[in-house]
Write a protein that holds these residues in place. Structure first.
Motif, mmCIF file in Angstrom:
data_model
loop_
_atom_site.group_PDB
_atom_site.id
_atom_site.type_symbol
_atom_site.label_atom_id
_atom_site.label_comp_id
_atom_site.label_asym_id
_atom_site.label_seq_id
_atom_site.Cartn_x
_atom_site.Cartn_y
_atom_site.Cartn_z
ATOM 1 N N VAL A 10 10.278 -2.337 5.252
ATOM 2 C CA VAL A 10 9.672 -1.111 4.726
ATOM 3 C C VAL A 10 9.181 -0.193 5.843
ATOM 4 O O VAL A 10 8.508 -0.630 6.780
ATOM 5 C CB VAL A 10 8.491 -1.457 3.789
ATOM 6 C CG1 VAL A 10 7.739 -0.200 3.384
ATOM 7 C CG2 VAL A 10 8.990 -2.207 2.566
ATOM 8 N N PRO A 14 1.395 4.325 2.568
ATOM 9 C CA PRO A 14 0.714 3.881 1.348
ATOM 10 C C PRO A 14 0.036 5.066 0.660
ATOM 11 O O PRO A 14 -0.081 6.154 1.238
ATOM 12 C CB PRO A 14 -0.330 2.898 1.881
ATOM 13 C CG PRO A 14 -0.648 3.414 3.248
ATOM 14 C CD PRO A 14 0.645 3.961 3.790
ATOM 15 N N THR A 22 -1.080 2.332 -4.581
ATOM 16 C CA THR A 22 -0.217 1.657 -3.614
ATOM 17 C C THR A 22 0.494 0.471 -4.251
ATOM 18 O O THR A 22 1.637 0.158 -3.889
ATOM 19 C CB THR A 22 -1.020 1.220 -2.378
ATOM 20 O OG1 THR A 22 -1.728 2.341 -1.853
ATOM 21 C CG2 THR A 22 -0.095 0.703 -1.284
ATOM 22 N N ILE A 23 -0.127 -0.199 -5.206
ATOM 23 C CA ILE A 23 0.560 -1.270 -5.936
ATOM 24 C C ILE A 23 1.756 -0.693 -6.681
ATOM 25 O O ILE A 23 2.850 -1.275 -6.690
ATOM 26 C CB ILE A 23 -0.402 -1.990 -6.901
ATOM 27 C CG1 ILE A 23 -1.390 -2.865 -6.117
ATOM 28 C CG2 ILE A 23 0.378 -2.857 -7.898
ATOM 29 C CD1 ILE A 23 -2.451 -3.522 -6.971
ATOM 30 N N LYS A 25 3.482 1.906 -5.857
ATOM 31 C CA LYS A 25 4.508 2.226 -4.859
ATOM 32 C C LYS A 25 5.162 0.953 -4.334
ATOM 33 O O LYS A 25 6.375 0.923 -4.076
ATOM 34 C CB LYS A 25 3.889 3.031 -3.718
ATOM 35 C CG LYS A 25 4.915 3.602 -2.738
ATOM 36 C CD LYS A 25 4.296 4.665 -1.836
ATOM 37 C CE LYS A 25 5.347 5.332 -0.970
ATOM 38 N NZ LYS A 25 4.788 6.455 -0.162
ATOM 39 N N THR A 26 4.374 -0.102 -4.187
ATOM 40 C CA THR A 26 4.897 -1.400 -3.756
ATOM 41 C C THR A 26 5.958 -1.893 -4.727
ATOM 42 O O THR A 26 7.035 -2.352 -4.324
ATOM 43 C CB THR A 26 3.753 -2.433 -3.677
ATOM 44 O OG1 THR A 26 2.765 -1.970 -2.756
ATOM 45 C CG2 THR A 26 4.273 -3.790 -3.236
ATOM 46 N N PHE A 43 6.559 -5.869 4.207
ATOM 47 C CA PHE A 43 5.725 -4.671 4.225
ATOM 48 C C PHE A 43 4.849 -4.608 5.479
ATOM 49 O O PHE A 43 4.568 -5.631 6.105
ATOM 50 C CB PHE A 43 4.822 -4.651 2.983
ATOM 51 C CG PHE A 43 5.540 -4.295 1.710
ATOM 52 C CD1 PHE A 43 5.521 -2.996 1.230
ATOM 53 C CD2 PHE A 43 6.246 -5.257 0.998
ATOM 54 C CE1 PHE A 43 6.179 -2.654 0.053
ATOM 55 C CE2 PHE A 43 6.907 -4.938 -0.172
ATOM 56 C CZ PHE A 43 6.888 -3.627 -0.649
ATOM 57 N N TRP A 47 -0.803 -2.817 4.353
ATOM 58 C CA TRP A 47 -0.141 -1.867 3.452
ATOM 59 C C TRP A 47 -1.031 -1.552 2.257
ATOM 60 O O TRP A 47 -1.144 -0.417 1.820
ATOM 61 C CB TRP A 47 1.205 -2.450 3.025
ATOM 62 C CG TRP A 47 1.859 -1.750 1.874
ATOM 63 C CD1 TRP A 47 1.921 -2.176 0.586
ATOM 64 C CD2 TRP A 47 2.541 -0.490 1.917
ATOM 65 N NE1 TRP A 47 2.607 -1.271 -0.184
ATOM 66 C CE2 TRP A 47 2.998 -0.222 0.600
ATOM 67 C CE3 TRP A 47 2.812 0.429 2.921
ATOM 68 C CZ2 TRP A 47 3.716 0.920 0.275
ATOM 69 C CZ3 TRP A 47 3.527 1.582 2.601
ATOM 70 C CH2 TRP A 47 3.967 1.824 1.298
ATOM 71 N N LEU A 48 -1.640 -2.592 1.704
ATOM 72 C CA LEU A 48 -2.621 -2.409 0.626
ATOM 73 C C LEU A 48 -4.019 -2.466 1.217
ATOM 74 O O LEU A 48 -4.384 -3.475 1.824
ATOM 75 C CB LEU A 48 -2.500 -3.521 -0.428
ATOM 76 C CG LEU A 48 -1.268 -3.567 -1.321
ATOM 77 C CD1 LEU A 48 -1.284 -4.850 -2.158
ATOM 78 C CD2 LEU A 48 -1.211 -2.367 -2.233
ATOM 79 N N ILE A 82 1.788 -8.134 -8.966
ATOM 80 C CA ILE A 82 2.728 -8.050 -7.850
ATOM 81 C C ILE A 82 3.642 -9.267 -7.832
ATOM 82 O O ILE A 82 4.866 -9.150 -7.685
ATOM 83 C CB ILE A 82 1.957 -7.931 -6.517
ATOM 84 C CG1 ILE A 82 1.175 -6.616 -6.470
ATOM 85 C CG2 ILE A 82 2.918 -8.009 -5.332
ATOM 86 C CD1 ILE A 82 0.174 -6.529 -5.332
ATOM 87 N N LEU A 93 8.880 -11.906 -0.975
ATOM 88 C CA LEU A 93 8.018 -10.781 -0.613
ATOM 89 C C LEU A 93 7.006 -11.209 0.444
ATOM 90 O O LEU A 93 6.338 -12.229 0.305
ATOM 91 C CB LEU A 93 7.284 -10.290 -1.877
ATOM 92 C CG LEU A 93 6.155 -9.286 -1.734
ATOM 93 C CD1 LEU A 93 6.671 -7.978 -1.167
ATOM 94 C CD2 LEU A 93 5.504 -9.046 -3.103
ATOM 95 N N LEU A 95 3.826 -9.430 2.002
ATOM 96 C CA LEU A 95 3.005 -8.246 1.760
ATOM 97 C C LEU A 95 1.798 -8.229 2.701
ATOM 98 O O LEU A 95 1.033 -9.186 2.763
ATOM 99 C CB LEU A 95 2.522 -8.249 0.309
ATOM 100 C CG LEU A 95 1.740 -7.021 -0.165
ATOM 101 C CD1 LEU A 95 2.584 -5.765 -0.078
ATOM 102 C CD2 LEU A 95 1.264 -7.232 -1.603
#
Length: 336
Positions: A10, A14, A22-23, A25-26, A43, A47-48, A82, A93, A95
């Motif tokens: 990625v 964010p 942001t979740i 967008k994730t 990510f 990111w979050l 998520i 994933l 994250l």
């Protein structure tokens, strides 16, 4: 790692200090990666809900409550959401996030399987410089790899990559796919080369060569929204610039496997990782195998978790003495 896999890296901004935004967008990025055939998506650091750039611009306490309010609690409904998307899209994933664990925040990389299960949670061992004013430290339990159906996966955040001993701990666990998560490279550009994209991209590339592993290096972008929110005067605008996205994917020989995006461009880098590349690189020089000299130099590593509270289990005799246990056939036990 016994088969080739496709991975997504990625490069995006964010929805700054907006956990729910942001979740969302994730989830969009996860679905896009899966639709393009990726089996793993990685990510950027924190990111979050976004990297707290204000730490470098003004009093660290200024926006601390905002970070707490928008940090993810693992096990929460938001976290479950998520994980469920990973399962629905059959994709692994990694994250990057700010984790809130009661009264402390940690810089975390969370590995989730394609079935939505938590494979591992690691916390940044030593937050860098002013990050220490906001985030807690981790311990040796966060320096470990995870054996998965995709291969042996490991991860580090940002300047953990400048620690030679930390790197070697990861190499020694036979890492095959390394995820190095970065926040962005647009801070203090005119002050020090140490924070420049050139230096930090070189760290990711050298990691791949030293460890003979694939390195996925997701990197966030500083958006104009972030600049407007944080850079309230000319001095701050000179310290933090928009852009800074320099995501990369490296092969075990240090070669770049994809064409980079422009530093202001959002998107996914995709690459196919062929395990034969690891075999060839290891045959030439394995720093924890045939190319090592443990009789000359070796590393002492403490993998234990440091816990603030340890509860000692009482012995059977102690429980009898304190009358917490009553033996069968008697109403009370008298200790002599």
């Amino acid at each position: 790692m016994d088969k080739s896999i496709t991975v997504a890296c990625v490069q995006a901004a964010p929805v700054f200090m907006d956990l729910e935004g942001t979740i969302d967008k994730t989830i969009d990025l996860i679905k896009e990666a899966a639709s393009r055939g990726a089996e793993l998506i990685a990510f950027p650091e924190n990111w979050l809900p976004g990297y707290p750039w204000f730490l470098w611009l003004e009093s660290p306490a200024a926006l601390t409550p905002l970070v707490y309010q928008n940090s993810l609690v693992l096990g929460s409904e938001q976290a479950k959401r998520i994980a469920s998307v990973a399962k629905e899209n059959n994709i692994w994933l990694l994250l990057g996030l700010s984790e809130r664990d009661h009264g402390t925040l940690y810089m975390v990389q969370w590995l989730i399987s394609n079935t939505g299960e938590t494979v591992g949670v690691r916390r940044k061992l030593k937050p860098s410089h002013v990050e220490l004013t906001l985030f807690g430290e981790s311990d040796g339990s966060s320096l470990k790899t995870f054996t998965t159906e995709l291969g042996v996966i490991g991860a580090l955040c940002c300047w953990e990559h400048i620690q030679p001993l930390t790197r070697y701990v990861m190499y020694a666990q036979h890492e095959q796919i390394h995820i190095g998560s970065w926040p962005s490279f647009s801070l203090y550009c005119d002050i020090t080369a140490a924070l420049s994209p050139e230096v930090n991209i070189a760290l990711s590339g050298s990691y791949a060569v030293e460890g003979q592993c694939f390195v996925i290096a997701p990197c966030a972008i500083v958006s104009e929204q972030i600049i407007e929110q944080l850079c309230t005067d000319k001095i701050k605008r000179n310290l933090l610039k928009a852009g800074g996205g320099y995501a990369r994917i490296f092969g075990p020989d240090g070669s770049e496997l994809t064409t980079p995006l422009a530093e202001n461009e959002e998107g996914l880098l995709l690459a196919t990782l062929d395990p034969a590349s690891i075999t060839f690189a290891k045959a030439i020089a394995d720093p924890v195998g045939h190319y090592s000299r443990p009789d000359v130099t070796s590393l002492l590593f403490n993998p234990a978790a440091n816990r603030p509270l340890s509860i000692k289990a009482a012995s059977f005799i102690e429980l009898i003495y304190t009358k917490q246990i009553v033996l069968p056939g008697s109403e009370e036990v008298q200790a002599n």
